[in-house]
Scaffold this motif. Structure first.
Motif, PDB file in Angstrom:
ATOM      1  N   ALA A   1     116.888 -51.779  -8.990  1.00  0.00           N
ATOM      2  CA  ALA A   1     116.439 -51.423  -7.644  1.00  0.00           C
ATOM      3  C   ALA A   1     117.503 -51.718  -6.598  1.00  0.00           C
ATOM      4  O   ALA A   1     117.550 -51.063  -5.552  1.00  0.00           O
ATOM      5  N   LEU A   2     118.379 -52.706  -6.852  1.00  0.00           N
ATOM      6  CA  LEU A   2     119.396 -53.124  -5.885  1.00  0.00           C
ATOM      7  C   LEU A   2     120.769 -52.530  -6.171  1.00  0.00           C
ATOM      8  O   LEU A   2     121.713 -52.776  -5.407  1.00  0.00           O
ATOM      9  N   ALA A   3     120.929 -51.758  -7.243  1.00  0.00           N
ATOM     10  CA  ALA A   3     122.241 -51.269  -7.664  1.00  0.00           C
ATOM     11  C   ALA A   3     122.898 -50.423  -6.575  1.00  0.00           C
ATOM     12  O   ALA A   3     122.248 -49.578  -5.944  1.00  0.00           O
ATOM     13  N   ASP A   4     124.203 -50.661  -6.351  1.00  0.00           N
ATOM     14  CA  ASP A   4     124.938 -49.905  -5.342  1.00  0.00           C
ATOM     15  C   ASP A   4     126.042 -49.046  -5.956  1.00  0.00           C
ATOM     16  O   ASP A   4     126.854 -48.468  -5.235  1.00  0.00           O
TER      17      ASP A   4
ATOM     18  N   ALA B   1     122.535 -52.376 -15.743  1.00  0.00           N
ATOM     19  CA  ALA B   1     121.177 -52.906 -15.591  1.00  0.00           C
ATOM     20  C   ALA B   1     120.193 -52.164 -16.479  1.00  0.00           C
ATOM     21  O   ALA B   1     119.254 -52.763 -17.028  1.00  0.00           O
ATOM     22  N   ARG B   2     120.400 -50.869 -16.639  1.00  0.00           N
ATOM     23  CA  ARG B   2     119.529 -50.107 -17.522  1.00  0.00           C
ATOM     24  C   ARG B   2     119.689 -50.542 -18.976  1.00  0.00           C
ATOM     25  O   ARG B   2     118.715 -50.558 -19.737  1.00  0.00           O
ATOM     26  N   LEU B   3     120.891 -50.918 -19.372  1.00  0.00           N
ATOM     27  CA  LEU B   3     121.100 -51.424 -20.724  1.00  0.00           C
ATOM     28  C   LEU B   3     120.317 -52.714 -20.939  1.00  0.00           C
ATOM     29  O   LEU B   3     119.625 -52.883 -21.953  1.00  0.00           O
ATOM     30  N   ALA B   4     120.413 -53.643 -19.962  1.00  0.00           N
ATOM     31  CA  ALA B   4     119.659 -54.891 -20.065  1.00  0.00           C
ATOM     32  C   ALA B   4     118.159 -54.623 -20.031  1.00  0.00           C
ATOM     33  O   ALA B   4     117.378 -55.252 -20.764  1.00  0.00           O
ATOM     34  N   GLN B   5     117.743 -53.690 -19.184  1.00  0.00           N
ATOM     35  CA  GLN B   5     116.331 -53.328 -19.096  1.00  0.00           C
ATOM     36  C   GLN B   5     115.806 -52.841 -20.441  1.00  0.00           C
ATOM     37  O   GLN B   5     114.684 -53.158 -20.845  1.00  0.00           O
ATOM     38  N   ALA B   6     116.635 -52.089 -21.153  1.00  0.00           N
ATOM     39  CA  ALA B   6     116.232 -51.561 -22.449  1.00  0.00           C
ATOM     40  C   ALA B   6     116.000 -52.669 -23.470  1.00  0.00           C
ATOM     41  O   ALA B   6     115.049 -52.614 -24.257  1.00  0.00           O
ATOM     42  N   PHE B   7     116.861 -53.688 -23.449  1.00  0.00           N
ATOM     43  CA  PHE B   7     116.687 -54.798 -24.391  1.00  0.00           C
ATOM     44  C   PHE B   7     115.362 -55.507 -24.170  1.00  0.00           C
ATOM     45  O   PHE B   7     114.734 -55.979 -25.119  1.00  0.00           O
ATOM     46  N   GLY B   8     114.943 -55.608 -22.912  1.00  0.00           N
ATOM     47  CA  GLY B   8     113.651 -56.225 -22.637  1.00  0.00           C
ATOM     48  C   GLY B   8     112.491 -55.307 -22.948  1.00  0.00           C
ATOM     49  O   GLY B   8     111.477 -55.722 -23.527  1.00  0.00           O
TER      50      GLY B   8
ATOM     51  N   VAL C   1     124.838 -39.620 -14.337  1.00  0.00           N
ATOM     52  CA  VAL C   1     123.477 -40.118 -14.178  1.00  0.00           C
ATOM     53  C   VAL C   1     122.693 -40.002 -15.484  1.00  0.00           C
ATOM     54  O   VAL C   1     121.784 -40.796 -15.755  1.00  0.00           O
ATOM     55  N   GLN C   2     123.024 -39.007 -16.337  1.00  0.00           N
ATOM     56  CA  GLN C   2     122.405 -38.924 -17.657  1.00  0.00           C
ATOM     57  C   GLN C   2     122.738 -40.158 -18.492  1.00  0.00           C
ATOM     58  O   GLN C   2     121.985 -40.539 -19.379  1.00  0.00           O
ATOM     59  N   LEU C   3     123.883 -40.787 -18.188  1.00  0.00           N
ATOM     60  CA  LEU C   3     124.276 -41.978 -18.934  1.00  0.00           C
ATOM     61  C   LEU C   3     123.265 -43.106 -18.749  1.00  0.00           C
ATOM     62  O   LEU C   3     123.088 -43.933 -19.651  1.00  0.00           O
ATOM     63  N   THR C   4     122.589 -43.154 -17.604  1.00  0.00           N
ATOM     64  CA  THR C   4     121.563 -44.187 -17.410  1.00  0.00           C
ATOM     65  C   THR C   4     120.401 -44.003 -18.377  1.00  0.00           C
ATOM     66  O   THR C   4     119.721 -44.972 -18.726  1.00  0.00           O
ATOM     67  N   LEU C   5     120.165 -42.770 -18.801  1.00  0.00           N
ATOM     68  CA  LEU C   5     119.131 -42.508 -19.800  1.00  0.00           C
ATOM     69  C   LEU C   5     119.633 -42.786 -21.214  1.00  0.00           C
ATOM     70  O   LEU C   5     118.957 -43.461 -22.003  1.00  0.00           O
TER      71      LEU C   5
ATOM     72  N   SER D   1     115.959 -57.379 -14.996  1.00  0.00           N
ATOM     73  CA  SER D   1     116.899 -56.254 -14.986  1.00  0.00           C
ATOM     74  C   SER D   1     116.379 -55.102 -14.126  1.00  0.00           C
ATOM     75  O   SER D   1     117.185 -54.363 -13.530  1.00  0.00           O
ATOM     76  N   THR D   2     115.068 -54.941 -14.036  1.00  0.00           N
ATOM     77  CA  THR D   2     114.519 -53.894 -13.183  1.00  0.00           C
ATOM     78  C   THR D   2     114.802 -54.182 -11.713  1.00  0.00           C
ATOM     79  O   THR D   2     115.060 -53.266 -10.916  1.00  0.00           O
TER      80      THR D   2
END
Length: 392
Positions: free
Chosen positions: A91-94, A102-109, A45-49, A86-87
């Motif tokens: 929210a829908l990630a399973d 998705a967090r990587l794409a979110q970061a680019f935006g 989960v730290q990887l998402t950060l 990406s956000t």
């Protein structure tokens, strides 16, 4: 002269620069719940950060030159759109794999907001006033990490971890419309060759060859590594090590943010009288001292949350003094490539912060020592750069 009223511009820049802390701090209290729901551990989960931070830094290498070439406004609008979409995926990630991607794409935006927000300030206020303005912006932006964990902990307790990303989606929609309606173009020196690889490389090489820019960059690196070590490690330290609830963790994190707010407030009030270099000097000494105390208490001190919170409050205050002044000092001499200068600074600092987060993620399950040592190392690094480089 500002193209929109200065107060309204300040609010918009604060909202844009808040994208970074909101995208991380808002879901911090939910990290243990995400690990449980998606069948992963603290490292996963730290990887998402950490992935977010790497993407945030790498994206800036393109966002800055793109804005120097095509203008701040269009690049910012495209960034908001990527962040929004990406956000929704977050929210829908399973699975943890989907969430990380998705967090990587979110970061680019998301990187468009803080980078171009700082560039807009530099465009409008110039080198003399930008340090004071950036300090005011940093003080107001600190409300995001102050309130986001509190609100995020409340949402997590009521509706689960996905609710934090739903709230971020709503924020993204509002911000995108605000940029569309309010922000006019501030880049008065568009560079038709800013995106040419040779020009980009030449610009970055010029920046790194400048000892003033290089020192400002490295001082910010140490401070940011210390900050992100605390951001990434605090949920597990407070919730799993000290037994706090998500709401209590959000409150504990928010209390430390008040130290950052004090630092940026003092910076704004004293920037004209003392100047950026002296304020950075005060900050690095304070941060190094409190960082060493934090590390010592983590190694031999009492098993109590106050042993982390009190010295970290001093570190946060020091970082509030350091970061806006280091940014202003680094960007001061580059009016025609403020975007590139901000991008390179953000990329290097974010990369080091991601590394600090990964380090803390691997050691946080065993206690507070890894967190304390990483924070101390970051602040001592900033002190060393200032001592042997910047103040000369």
């Amino acid at each position: 002269m500002p193209v929109i009223p200065s107060a309204l511009l300040a609010v918009l820049v604060v909202a844009l620069t808040s994208l970074g802390p909101l995208s991380t701090d808002f879901y911090l209290p939910a990290l243990p719940a995400i690990a449980s729901a998606l069948n992963t551990d603290s490292v996963g989960v730290q990887l998402t950060l950490s992935v977010y931070l790497l993407g945030f830094g790498a994206g800036q290498l393109l966002v800055g030159p793109l804005s120097d070439r095509f203008g701040r406004r269009p690049v910012m609008l495209w960034g908001m759109l990527v962040f929004l979409l990406s956000t929704v995926v977050c929210a829908l990630a399973d699975s943890i794999t989907t969430l990380v991607a998705a967090r990587l794409a979110q970061a680019f935006g998301a990187c468009a907001g803080p980078v171009l927000g700082r560039a807009v300030v530099r465009d409008i206020y110039g080198p003399a006033e930008s340090a004071r303005m950036l300090s005011h912006v940093s003080t107001a932006t600190a409300l995001a990490p102050l309130l986001a964990p509190l609100f995020g902990g409340w949402l997590t307790a009521l509706w689960g971890w996905r609710a934090t990303f739903v709230a971020l989606t709503v924020y993204a929609v509002i911000l995108m419309f605000a940029v569309w309606l309010l922000l006019k173009e501030t880049n008065r020196h568009p560079d038709a060759h800013a995106m040419h690889p040779a020009r980009m490389w030449a610009n970055y090489r010029t920046l790194l060859a400048d000892p003033v820019y290089r020192s400002a960059l490295l001082i910010g690196c140490g401070a940011f590594a210390a900050l992100f070590a605390f951001i990434s490690g605090s949920p597990f330290v407070f919730i799993e090590h000290f037994g706090m609830s998500p709401q209590q963790m959000g409150l504990a994190f928010g209390l430390n943010v008040t130290g950052f707010m004090l630092g940026t407030t003092l910076s704004a009030r004293m920037s004209r009288r003392l100047g950026s270099t002296r304020l950075i000097g005060h900050g690095v000494w304070l941060g190094a001292t409190c960082g060493v105390v934090l590390a010592a208490l983590a190694l031999v001190g009492p098993h109590h949350a106050a042993a982390v919170m009190l010295p970290m409050w001093g570190v946060a205050a020091a970082i509030g003094l350091i970061l806006p002044n280091a940014t202003a000092l680094g960007l001061a001499g580059y009016p025609k490539m403020a975007g590139a200068a901000a991008s390179l600074m953000g990329f290097v600092q974010m990369g080091l912060g991601a590394g600090a987060g990964m380090l803390v993620g691997h050691g946080v399950q065993s206690g507070t020592s890894t967190l304390g040592l990483t924070v101390a190392a970051g602040m001592l690094f900033s002190l060393a750069v200032w001592q042997f480089g910047a103040r000369r």
